[in-house]
Design a protein around this motif. Sequence first.
Motif, PDB file in Angstrom:
ATOM      1  N   GLU A  21       0.827  -1.206   0.000  1.00  0.00           N
ATOM      2  CA  GLU A  21       0.000   0.000   0.000  1.00  0.00           C
ATOM      3  C   GLU A  21       0.866   1.263   0.000  1.00  0.00           C
ATOM      4  O   GLU A  21       0.561   2.234  -0.690  1.00  0.00           O
ATOM      5  CB  GLU A  21      -0.949   0.001   1.201  1.00  0.00           C
ATOM      6  CG  GLU A  21      -2.065  -1.023   1.087  1.00  0.00           C
ATOM      7  CD  GLU A  21      -2.911  -1.115   2.351  1.00  0.00           C
ATOM      8  OE1 GLU A  21      -2.774  -0.254   3.250  1.00  0.00           O
ATOM      9  OE2 GLU A  21      -3.718  -2.065   2.444  1.00  0.00           O
ATOM     10  N   GLN A  24       2.340   1.708  -3.477  1.00  0.00           N
ATOM     11  CA  GLN A  24       1.311   2.186  -4.389  1.00  0.00           C
ATOM     12  C   GLN A  24       1.012   3.665  -4.148  1.00  0.00           C
ATOM     13  O   GLN A  24       0.842   4.439  -5.091  1.00  0.00           O
ATOM     14  CB  GLN A  24       0.034   1.354  -4.230  1.00  0.00           C
ATOM     15  CG  GLN A  24       0.162  -0.042  -4.779  1.00  0.00           C
ATOM     16  CD  GLN A  24      -1.042  -0.916  -4.444  1.00  0.00           C
ATOM     17  OE1 GLN A  24      -1.806  -0.630  -3.517  1.00  0.00           O
ATOM     18  NE2 GLN A  24      -1.194  -2.016  -5.189  1.00  0.00           N
ATOM     19  N   PHE A  25       0.974   4.045  -2.865  1.00  0.00           N
ATOM     20  CA  PHE A  25       0.733   5.444  -2.529  1.00  0.00           C
ATOM     21  C   PHE A  25       1.872   6.324  -3.045  1.00  0.00           C
ATOM     22  O   PHE A  25       1.644   7.372  -3.654  1.00  0.00           O
ATOM     23  CB  PHE A  25       0.583   5.610  -1.007  1.00  0.00           C
ATOM     24  CG  PHE A  25       0.473   7.040  -0.582  1.00  0.00           C
ATOM     25  CD1 PHE A  25      -0.708   7.741  -0.768  1.00  0.00           C
ATOM     26  CD2 PHE A  25       1.555   7.689   0.000  1.00  0.00           C
ATOM     27  CE1 PHE A  25      -0.808   9.058  -0.371  1.00  0.00           C
ATOM     28  CE2 PHE A  25       1.461   9.008   0.397  1.00  0.00           C
ATOM     29  CZ  PHE A  25       0.283   9.706   0.217  1.00  0.00           C
ATOM     30  N   GLU A  26       3.113   5.891  -2.828  1.00  0.00           N
ATOM     31  CA  GLU A  26       4.273   6.664  -3.297  1.00  0.00           C
ATOM     32  C   GLU A  26       4.278   6.774  -4.817  1.00  0.00           C
ATOM     33  O   GLU A  26       4.582   7.833  -5.369  1.00  0.00           O
ATOM     34  CB  GLU A  26       5.573   6.028  -2.795  1.00  0.00           C
ATOM     35  CG  GLU A  26       5.792   6.212  -1.310  1.00  0.00           C
ATOM     36  CD  GLU A  26       6.971   5.418  -0.768  1.00  0.00           C
ATOM     37  OE1 GLU A  26       7.511   4.540  -1.493  1.00  0.00           O
ATOM     38  OE2 GLU A  26       7.350   5.679   0.382  1.00  0.00           O
ATOM     39  N   GLU A  27       3.922   5.696  -5.497  1.00  0.00           N
ATOM     40  CA  GLU A  27       3.844   5.733  -6.960  1.00  0.00           C
ATOM     41  C   GLU A  27       2.751   6.692  -7.418  1.00  0.00           C
ATOM     42  O   GLU A  27       2.924   7.429  -8.390  1.00  0.00           O
ATOM     43  CB  GLU A  27       3.596   4.333  -7.516  1.00  0.00           C
ATOM     44  CG  GLU A  27       4.795   3.413  -7.407  1.00  0.00           C
ATOM     45  CD  GLU A  27       4.482   1.975  -7.777  1.00  0.00           C
ATOM     46  OE1 GLU A  27       3.303   1.650  -8.035  1.00  0.00           O
ATOM     47  OE2 GLU A  27       5.430   1.155  -7.790  1.00  0.00           O
ATOM     48  N   SER A  28       1.634   6.681  -6.705  1.00  0.00           N
ATOM     49  CA  SER A  28       0.537   7.582  -7.037  1.00  0.00           C
ATOM     50  C   SER A  28       0.955   9.043  -6.849  1.00  0.00           C
ATOM     51  O   SER A  28       0.664   9.900  -7.697  1.00  0.00           O
ATOM     52  CB  SER A  28      -0.668   7.266  -6.152  1.00  0.00           C
ATOM     53  OG  SER A  28      -1.677   8.223  -6.317  1.00  0.00           O
ATOM     54  N   LYS A  31       3.313   9.939  -9.653  1.00  0.00           N
ATOM     55  CA  LYS A  31       2.577  10.126 -10.910  1.00  0.00           C
ATOM     56  C   LYS A  31       1.872  11.477 -10.907  1.00  0.00           C
ATOM     57  O   LYS A  31       1.907  12.211 -11.901  1.00  0.00           O
ATOM     58  CB  LYS A  31       1.571   9.000 -11.122  1.00  0.00           C
ATOM     59  CG  LYS A  31       0.825   9.118 -12.439  1.00  0.00           C
ATOM     60  CD  LYS A  31      -0.233   8.055 -12.579  1.00  0.00           C
ATOM     61  CE  LYS A  31      -0.980   8.115 -13.878  1.00  0.00           C
ATOM     62  NZ  LYS A  31      -1.536   9.399 -14.235  1.00  0.00           N
ATOM     63  N   ASP A  32       1.230  11.827  -9.793  1.00  0.00           N
ATOM     64  CA  ASP A  32       0.572  13.135  -9.686  1.00  0.00           C
ATOM     65  C   ASP A  32       1.571  14.267  -9.879  1.00  0.00           C
ATOM     66  O   ASP A  32       1.293  15.251 -10.567  1.00  0.00           O
ATOM     67  CB  ASP A  32      -0.116  13.286  -8.328  1.00  0.00           C
ATOM     68  CG  ASP A  32      -1.378  12.452  -8.205  1.00  0.00           C
ATOM     69  OD1 ASP A  32      -1.861  11.935  -9.235  1.00  0.00           O
ATOM     70  OD2 ASP A  32      -1.878  12.318  -7.068  1.00  0.00           O
ATOM     71  N   ASP A  35       2.487  14.450 -13.528  1.00  0.00           N
ATOM     72  CA  ASP A  35       1.362  15.013 -14.289  1.00  0.00           C
ATOM     73  C   ASP A  35       1.280  16.529 -14.109  1.00  0.00           C
ATOM     74  O   ASP A  35       1.056  17.268 -15.066  1.00  0.00           O
ATOM     75  CB  ASP A  35       0.045  14.365 -13.860  1.00  0.00           C
ATOM     76  CG  ASP A  35      -0.068  12.910 -14.308  1.00  0.00           C
ATOM     77  OD1 ASP A  35       0.764  12.469 -15.133  1.00  0.00           O
ATOM     78  OD2 ASP A  35      -0.991  12.215 -13.820  1.00  0.00           O
TER      79      ASP A  35
END
Length: 92
Positions: A21, A24-28, A31-32, A35
């Motif tokens: 988790e 996944q949070f760090e990747e999110s 990505k943000d 972007d």
Amino acid sequence: MIKTFDDIKLLRDEKQQLKLERRQFEESVEKDRRDKESAFENERREHQQLVQQMTDQEKAMTAQIMEANRDIQDLKVEKQKLTKEKDAMQDK
């Protein structure tokens, strides 16, 4: 407090799940960030293009104004010549 093997396995599974988790949070978050950087860069590029277009338009308009002013001066000189010629003809 003594842990059983099942308790230890459960804790390990929970730890793995938390690690997943977190990743996944760090990747999110990453990505943000990418972007937002990309959007900012696109806006900066668009702004730069608009500034360049406006600068080009201003230069073109300045050139047109200068040309119009030269034409006006030429017409004034021509008018003076014609006025002199007219006056010379009337004096005869």
